[in-house]
Design an enzyme around this catalytic site. Sequence first.
Site, PDB file in Angstrom:
ATOM      1  N   PRO A  88      17.163 107.654  -8.764  1.00 56.90           N
ATOM      2  CA  PRO A  88      17.663 106.692  -7.773  1.00 56.90           C
ATOM      3  C   PRO A  88      18.747 105.771  -8.323  1.00 56.90           C
ATOM      4  CG  PRO A  88      15.270 106.770  -7.728  1.00 56.90           C
ATOM      5  CD  PRO A  88      15.704 107.571  -8.924  1.00 56.90           C
ATOM      6  N   GLU A 115       6.402 107.499 -12.527  1.00 56.84           N
ATOM      7  CA  GLU A 115       7.159 106.252 -12.481  1.00 56.84           C
ATOM      8  C   GLU A 115       8.605 106.433 -12.916  1.00 56.84           C
ATOM      9  OE1 GLU A 115       8.142 102.348 -11.843  1.00 56.84           O
ATOM     10  OE2 GLU A 115       6.374 103.471 -11.188  1.00 56.84           O
ATOM     11  N   ARG A 152      26.940 126.630  -1.682  1.00 58.20           N
ATOM     12  CA  ARG A 152      27.633 127.122  -0.496  1.00 58.20           C
ATOM     13  C   ARG A 152      29.150 127.056  -0.641  1.00 58.20           C
ATOM     14  NH1 ARG A 152      29.358 123.768   3.341  1.00 58.20           N
ATOM     15  NH2 ARG A 152      28.664 125.134   5.019  1.00 58.20           N
ATOM     16  N   ASP A 167      34.462 121.726   6.743  1.00 60.56           N
ATOM     17  CA  ASP A 167      33.239 120.936   6.842  1.00 60.56           C
ATOM     18  C   ASP A 167      33.536 119.441   6.868  1.00 60.56           C
ATOM     19  OD1 ASP A 167      31.455 122.996   6.899  1.00 60.56           O
ATOM     20  OD2 ASP A 167      31.083 122.998   4.747  1.00 60.56           O
TER      21      ASP A 167
END
Length: 246
Positions: A88, A115, A152, A167
């Site tokens: 994160p 954790e 992709r 895209d």
Amino acid sequence: MRIDVLSLFPNMFTPMRESIIGKTIERGLVDFQVTDFRDYTDNKHNKVDDEIYGGGQGMLLMPQPIFDAMDAIEAEAGSRGRVILMDPAGKTFNQAMAEELAQEEHLTFIAGHYEGYDERIRNLVTDEISLGDFVLTGGELGAMVVIDATVRLLDEALGDQMSAVDDSFSTGLLEYPQYTRPADFRGMKVPDVLMSGHHANIATWKRKEALRRTYLRRPDLLTDYDFTKEERQLLKEIKAEEANEI
């Protein structure tokens, strides 16, 4: 491209062998390997985590199993490749990062749990990537998203490679609206210009509608966007049209 993933839950990656990603594996475009780093622990109880020095909530992944698993990958593949830690605290993933990663020959993902990681694990890492400002129970889902967005983009991964070029985000704008048959569905009609056969007008419509969608939904993307003279005029028209809609 070779892709390695270090995870405590290798079965979570079974869906990666479906759809377009599965086809790239079948065709030999991608060598996809998942390693359960619990197999490399030297702990007699097969532990891969332990309590935090100095106190704290939860358990941390120990460095030894991950370092040894990485050594095994390097011995087999000849390199560790570009090593990505799903965290994160990492840099937020976007289309530009996917395009960059798609140029690599070898990617290795570390998908953690609990954790967090013993800080020394970061010595193995070249990139730390996050999907956004939220926390998941582990790095597996994040790794799958990054892998899917990257694979992709490989040559021959899609039936029509131009599909990736158009895209959302690849051009810096959101993708324009698209339609298929029937031309009139419950009174909702396909724009006439798309059935006109006039390629220049169609191209202008697509560019304008991509700008419109971006302006309305993600105006932040336009802050650093490099407008052409034609696009600036189109955006001016869009703002006037939208103002009249209010």
